[in-house]
Design a protein around this motif. Structure first.
Motif, PDB file in Angstrom:
ATOM      1  N   ILE A  65      35.943  44.259  39.178  1.00 36.66           N
ATOM      2  CA  ILE A  65      36.107  42.694  39.452  1.00 36.66           C
ATOM      3  C   ILE A  65      37.421  42.337  39.660  1.00 36.66           C
ATOM      4  CG2 ILE A  65      35.257  40.571  38.606  1.00 36.66           C
ATOM      5  CD1 ILE A  65      32.853  41.942  37.253  1.00 36.66           C
ATOM      6  N   GLY A  66      37.421  41.658  40.859  1.00 36.96           N
ATOM      7  CA  GLY A  66      38.959  41.162  41.016  1.00 36.96           C
ATOM      8  C   GLY A  66      39.300  39.556  40.425  1.00 36.96           C
ATOM      9  N   HIS A  67      40.326  39.212  40.971  1.00 36.74           N
ATOM     10  CA  HIS A  67      40.632  37.972  40.363  1.00 36.74           C
ATOM     11  C   HIS A  67      39.772  36.554  40.903  1.00 36.74           C
ATOM     12  CE1 HIS A  67      42.397  38.370  44.534  1.00 36.74           C
ATOM     13  NE2 HIS A  67      42.336  36.862  44.370  1.00 36.74           N
ATOM     14  N   ASP A  68      38.999  36.988  42.014  1.00 32.64           N
ATOM     15  CA  ASP A  68      37.927  35.909  42.475  1.00 32.64           C
ATOM     16  C   ASP A  68      36.753  36.076  41.817  1.00 32.64           C
ATOM     17  OD1 ASP A  68      37.628  38.262  43.605  1.00 32.64           O
ATOM     18  OD2 ASP A  68      37.228  37.476  45.857  1.00 32.64           O
ATOM     19  N   GLY A  69      36.371  37.145  41.090  1.00 33.86           N
ATOM     20  CA  GLY A  69      35.238  37.367  40.578  1.00 33.86           C
ATOM     21  C   GLY A  69      34.078  38.401  41.459  1.00 33.86           C
ATOM     22  N   CYS A  70      34.720  38.827  42.578  1.00 30.39           N
ATOM     23  CA  CYS A  70      33.902  39.682  43.294  1.00 30.39           C
ATOM     24  C   CYS A  70      34.467  41.182  43.203  1.00 30.39           C
ATOM     25  CB  CYS A  70      34.001  39.100  44.793  1.00 30.39           C
ATOM     26  SG  CYS A  70      33.293  37.564  44.947  1.00 30.39           S
ATOM     27  N   THR A  71      33.608  42.095  43.715  1.00 28.74           N
ATOM     28  CA  THR A  71      34.074  43.325  43.734  1.00 28.74           C
ATOM     29  C   THR A  71      34.392  43.602  45.185  1.00 28.74           C
ATOM     30  OG1 THR A  71      32.012  44.170  44.408  1.00 28.74           O
ATOM     31  CG2 THR A  71      32.505  44.243  42.012  1.00 28.74           C
ATOM     32  N   PRO A  72      35.408  44.771  45.490  1.00 24.70           N
ATOM     33  CA  PRO A  72      35.711  44.866  46.722  1.00 24.70           C
ATOM     34  C   PRO A  72      34.361  45.356  47.892  1.00 24.70           C
ATOM     35  CG  PRO A  72      37.197  46.270  45.434  1.00 24.70           C
ATOM     36  CD  PRO A  72      36.101  45.527  44.634  1.00 24.70           C
ATOM     37  N   PHE A  73      33.549  45.725  47.249  1.00 24.72           N
ATOM     38  CA  PHE A  73      32.004  45.867  47.996  1.00 24.72           C
ATOM     39  C   PHE A  73      31.470  44.586  48.393  1.00 24.72           C
ATOM     40  CE2 PHE A  73      27.694  46.815  48.481  1.00 24.72           C
ATOM     41  CZ  PHE A  73      27.683  48.028  49.196  1.00 24.72           C
ATOM     42  N   ARG A  74      31.590  43.719  47.399  1.00 31.29           N
ATOM     43  CA  ARG A  74      30.885  42.237  47.534  1.00 31.29           C
ATOM     44  C   ARG A  74      31.681  41.570  48.602  1.00 31.29           C
ATOM     45  NH1 ARG A  74      26.958  39.254  45.625  1.00 31.29           N
ATOM     46  NH2 ARG A  74      27.231  36.961  45.615  1.00 31.29           N
TER      47      ARG A  74
END
Length: 84
Positions: free
Chosen positions: A13-22
Motif C-alpha cells: 500500500i502506497g502513500h495514497d492508500g492504494c496498491t500499484p495494481f489498484r
C-alpha cells in the motif's frame, strides 16, 4: 524475484492508500494465493494428459507453489517432473 515483484505489486500500500495494481487497473487483486513454497494439490491440464485419459485415472497431483503468471493468473507448480 518473480514472486516477490508480483506480491509487491498486488499488496503493498502506497502513500495514497492504494496498491500499484489498484492504481493501474482500478480494482483490488482478489484472487486467493498460497504462500511461496507451500505444498498444494493441483489439477493437471487436459493438454498434458492427452486424449487417452481413462475414466479411472486421476487428474490430480501434488506439487509446490512457485508463483503466478501476471498476465493470465496461471499458477506455476513445481513437481518432480518439472514446472507445470
Amino acid at each position: 524475484m518473480l514472486h516477490q515483484a508480483f506480491t509487491y505489486n498486488r499488496f503493498s500500500i502506497g502513500h495514497d492508500g492504494c496498491t500499484p495494481f489498484r492504481r493501474s487497473h482500478g480494482k483490488d487483486f482478489d484472487k486467493a494465493l498460497c504462500e511461496f513454497g507451500e505444498c498444494m494439490h493441483f489439477k493437471f491440464p487436459k493438454r498434458m494428459i492427452g486424449p487417452d485419459l481413462n475414466k479411472w485415472d486421476s487428474r490430480w497431483g501434488a506439487g509446490v507453489f512457485i508463483g503466478i503468471r501476471a498476465l493470465s493468473n496461471e499458477v506455476y507448480v513445481g513437481t518432480p517432473q518439472g514446472v507445470i
